[in-house]
Design a protein around this motif. Structure first.
Motif, PDB file in Angstrom:
ATOM      1  N   ARG A  56       0.831  -1.209   0.000  1.00  0.00           N
ATOM      2  CA  ARG A  56       0.000   0.000   0.000  1.00  0.00           C
ATOM      3  C   ARG A  56       0.862   1.254   0.000  1.00  0.00           C
ATOM      4  N   GLU A  57       1.912   1.269   0.817  1.00  0.00           N
ATOM      5  CA  GLU A  57       2.784   2.437   0.868  1.00  0.00           C
ATOM      6  C   GLU A  57       3.519   2.639  -0.453  1.00  0.00           C
ATOM      7  N   GLU A  58       3.944   1.559  -1.094  1.00  0.00           N
ATOM      8  CA  GLU A  58       4.599   1.682  -2.401  1.00  0.00           C
ATOM      9  C   GLU A  58       3.618   2.219  -3.435  1.00  0.00           C
ATOM     10  N   ALA A  59       2.366   1.769  -3.393  1.00  0.00           N
ATOM     11  CA  ALA A  59       1.354   2.283  -4.316  1.00  0.00           C
ATOM     12  C   ALA A  59       1.114   3.774  -4.081  1.00  0.00           C
ATOM     13  N   LEU A  60       1.076   4.189  -2.824  1.00  0.00           N
ATOM     14  CA  LEU A  60       0.905   5.618  -2.526  1.00  0.00           C
ATOM     15  C   LEU A  60       2.083   6.435  -3.045  1.00  0.00           C
ATOM     16  N   ARG A  61       3.302   5.928  -2.859  1.00  0.00           N
ATOM     17  CA  ARG A  61       4.474   6.641  -3.373  1.00  0.00           C
ATOM     18  C   ARG A  61       4.419   6.760  -4.895  1.00  0.00           C
ATOM     19  N   GLN A  62       3.974   5.693  -5.584  1.00  0.00           N
ATOM     20  CA  GLN A  62       3.885   5.729  -7.043  1.00  0.00           C
ATOM     21  C   GLN A  62       2.835   6.745  -7.493  1.00  0.00           C
ATOM     22  N   ILE A  63       1.709   6.803  -6.802  1.00  0.00           N
ATOM     23  CA  ILE A  63       0.679   7.796  -7.140  1.00  0.00           C
ATOM     24  C   ILE A  63       1.223   9.209  -6.954  1.00  0.00           C
ATOM     25  N   ARG A  65       4.382  10.118  -7.154  1.00  0.00           N
ATOM     26  CA  ARG A  65       5.357  10.372  -8.223  1.00  0.00           C
ATOM     27  C   ARG A  65       4.641  10.750  -9.520  1.00  0.00           C
ATOM     28  N   LYS A  66       3.552  10.050  -9.846  1.00  0.00           N
ATOM     29  CA  LYS A  66       2.802  10.361 -11.067  1.00  0.00           C
ATOM     30  C   LYS A  66       2.203  11.757 -10.998  1.00  0.00           C
ATOM     31  N   ARG A  67       1.662  12.119  -9.845  1.00  0.00           N
ATOM     32  CA  ARG A  67       1.085  13.462  -9.710  1.00  0.00           C
ATOM     33  C   ARG A  67       2.147  14.539  -9.852  1.00  0.00           C
ATOM     34  N   ARG A  68       3.311  14.327  -9.226  1.00  0.00           N
ATOM     35  CA  ARG A  68       4.397  15.305  -9.354  1.00  0.00           C
ATOM     36  C   ARG A  68       4.838  15.432 -10.803  1.00  0.00           C
ATOM     37  N   PHE A  69       4.938  14.295 -11.508  1.00  0.00           N
ATOM     38  CA  PHE A  69       5.361  14.338 -12.903  1.00  0.00           C
ATOM     39  C   PHE A  69       4.341  15.088 -13.748  1.00  0.00           C
ATOM     40  N   ARG A  70       3.068  14.787 -13.561  1.00  0.00           N
ATOM     41  CA  ARG A  70       2.033  15.485 -14.340  1.00  0.00           C
ATOM     42  C   ARG A  70       2.070  16.979 -14.071  1.00  0.00           C
ATOM     43  N   PHE A 127      14.405  16.557 -21.062  1.00  0.00           N
ATOM     44  CA  PHE A 127      14.191  16.706 -19.619  1.00  0.00           C
ATOM     45  C   PHE A 127      12.927  15.972 -19.185  1.00  0.00           C
ATOM     46  N   LEU A 128      11.846  16.154 -19.937  1.00  0.00           N
ATOM     47  CA  LEU A 128      10.585  15.505 -19.593  1.00  0.00           C
ATOM     48  C   LEU A 128      10.707  13.988 -19.690  1.00  0.00           C
ATOM     49  N   GLY A 129      11.411  13.499 -20.706  1.00  0.00           N
ATOM     50  CA  GLY A 129      11.627  12.058 -20.833  1.00  0.00           C
ATOM     51  C   GLY A 129      12.451  11.501 -19.670  1.00  0.00           C
ATOM     52  N   ALA A 130      13.470  12.268 -19.255  1.00  0.00           N
ATOM     53  CA  ALA A 130      14.286  11.824 -18.116  1.00  0.00           C
ATOM     54  C   ALA A 130      13.476  11.813 -16.832  1.00  0.00           C
ATOM     55  N   ARG A 131      12.544  12.744 -16.693  1.00  0.00           N
ATOM     56  CA  ARG A 131      11.686  12.762 -15.515  1.00  0.00           C
ATOM     57  C   ARG A 131      10.623  11.656 -15.573  1.00  0.00           C
ATOM     58  N   ALA A 132      10.208  11.276 -16.774  1.00  0.00           N
ATOM     59  CA  ALA A 132       9.158  10.256 -16.922  1.00  0.00           C
ATOM     60  C   ALA A 132       9.688   8.850 -16.680  1.00  0.00           C
ATOM     61  N   PRO A 134      11.760   7.364 -14.371  1.00  0.00           N
ATOM     62  CA  PRO A 134      11.589   6.754 -13.047  1.00  0.00           C
ATOM     63  C   PRO A 134      10.127   6.566 -12.651  1.00  0.00           C
ATOM     64  N   VAL A 135       9.234   7.364 -13.226  1.00  0.00           N
ATOM     65  CA  VAL A 135       7.821   7.286 -12.847  1.00  0.00           C
ATOM     66  C   VAL A 135       7.097   6.170 -13.600  1.00  0.00           C
ATOM     67  N   TYR A 136       7.285   6.115 -14.925  1.00  0.00           N
ATOM     68  CA  TYR A 136       6.518   5.175 -15.731  1.00  0.00           C
ATOM     69  C   TYR A 136       7.325   3.984 -16.251  1.00  0.00           C
ATOM     70  N   GLY A 137       8.621   4.144 -16.419  1.00  0.00           N
ATOM     71  CA  GLY A 137       9.403   3.078 -17.038  1.00  0.00           C
ATOM     72  C   GLY A 137      10.114   2.167 -16.063  1.00  0.00           C
ATOM     73  N   ASN A 138      10.381   2.623 -14.876  1.00  0.00           N
ATOM     74  CA  ASN A 138      11.143   1.866 -13.898  1.00  0.00           C
ATOM     75  C   ASN A 138      10.182   1.148 -12.958  1.00  0.00           C
ATOM     76  N   LYS A 139       9.935  -0.105 -13.222  1.00  0.00           N
ATOM     77  CA  LYS A 139       8.992  -0.888 -12.420  1.00  0.00           C
ATOM     78  C   LYS A 139       9.722  -1.570 -11.266  1.00  0.00           C
ATOM     79  N   PRO A 140       9.013  -1.873 -10.165  1.00  0.00           N
ATOM     80  CA  PRO A 140       9.659  -2.578  -9.056  1.00  0.00           C
ATOM     81  C   PRO A 140      10.072  -3.996  -9.460  1.00  0.00           C
ATOM     82  N   VAL A 141      11.071  -4.500  -8.777  1.00  0.00           N
ATOM     83  CA  VAL A 141      11.587  -5.842  -9.049  1.00  0.00           C
ATOM     84  C   VAL A 141      10.568  -6.872  -8.542  1.00  0.00           C
ATOM     85  N   THR A 142      10.297  -7.876  -9.367  1.00  0.00           N
ATOM     86  CA  THR A 142       9.354  -8.922  -8.979  1.00  0.00           C
ATOM     87  C   THR A 142      10.105 -10.162  -8.511  1.00  0.00           C
ATOM     88  N   GLU A 143       9.395 -11.052  -7.848  1.00  0.00           N
ATOM     89  CA  GLU A 143       9.998 -12.304  -7.384  1.00  0.00           C
ATOM     90  C   GLU A 143      10.455 -13.165  -8.566  1.00  0.00           C
TER      91      GLU A 143
END
Length: 155
Positions: A56-63, A65-70, A127-132, A134-143
């Motif tokens: 839940r906390e990771e989902a909140l952080r991702q939300i 990050r998306k809001r800051r990027f937008r 600049f916008l691509g570099a900011r995007a 970590p928000v949209y392209g860098n997904k968390p590591v899965t098992e």
């Protein structure tokens, strides 16, 4: 009136008052946490949470990050529109009208606009691509990725 107890004051009316508390004893020295193990400010780190809470906390952080990027994209986009409008106004004035004869890197040619606007627009898009990323392209590591890497390295 003075009592037999030397701690009892000899002031009238204080006969029924309790004796003063003894002075506190000094505590032994207790060292704090080792250097670098606790942040210098803010609350101490929370104990490890349950996996559901961590997700839940990771989902909140991702939300967030998306809001800051937008917000960054919208504000910088408005700035880029204003810059483009200023460029168009100055080129219209310098060239004596719309660019009927195309674009050039030289200034002061009639009906030819200087194309310098592509440089800040390109920088803004990078600049916008570099900011995007970590928000949209860098997904968390899965098992599954962890297991695949363990199998690949043979450990």
């Amino acid at each position: 009136m003075s009592g037999t107890d030397p701690r009892t004051p000899s002031v009238p009316g204080w006969e029924n008052q309790p004796a003063p508390a003894p002075a506190p004893t000094a505590r032994p020295y207790e060292p704090g946490p080792a250097w670098g193990t606790q942040p210098a400010w803010g609350p101490p780190p929370a104990p490890p949470a349950r996996p559901e809470d961590q997700a839940r906390e990771e989902a909140l952080r991702q939300i967030e990050r998306k809001r800051r990027f937008r917000t960054t994209a919208v504000i910088s986009g408005i700035g880029m529109i204003l810059l483009t409008f200023a460029w168009m106004t100055s080129e219209f004035h310098n060239a004596g009208g719309w660019p009927t004869d195309g674009f050039s890197s030289r200034s002061s040619l009639p009906h030819v606009w200087n194309y310098w606007i592509i440089y800040p627009v390109t920088a803004w898009l990078l600049f916008l691509g570099a900011r995007a990323w970590p928000v949209y392209g860098n997904k968390p590591v899965t098992e599954a990725e962890i297991q695949r890497e363990i199998d690949r390295t043979g450990q």
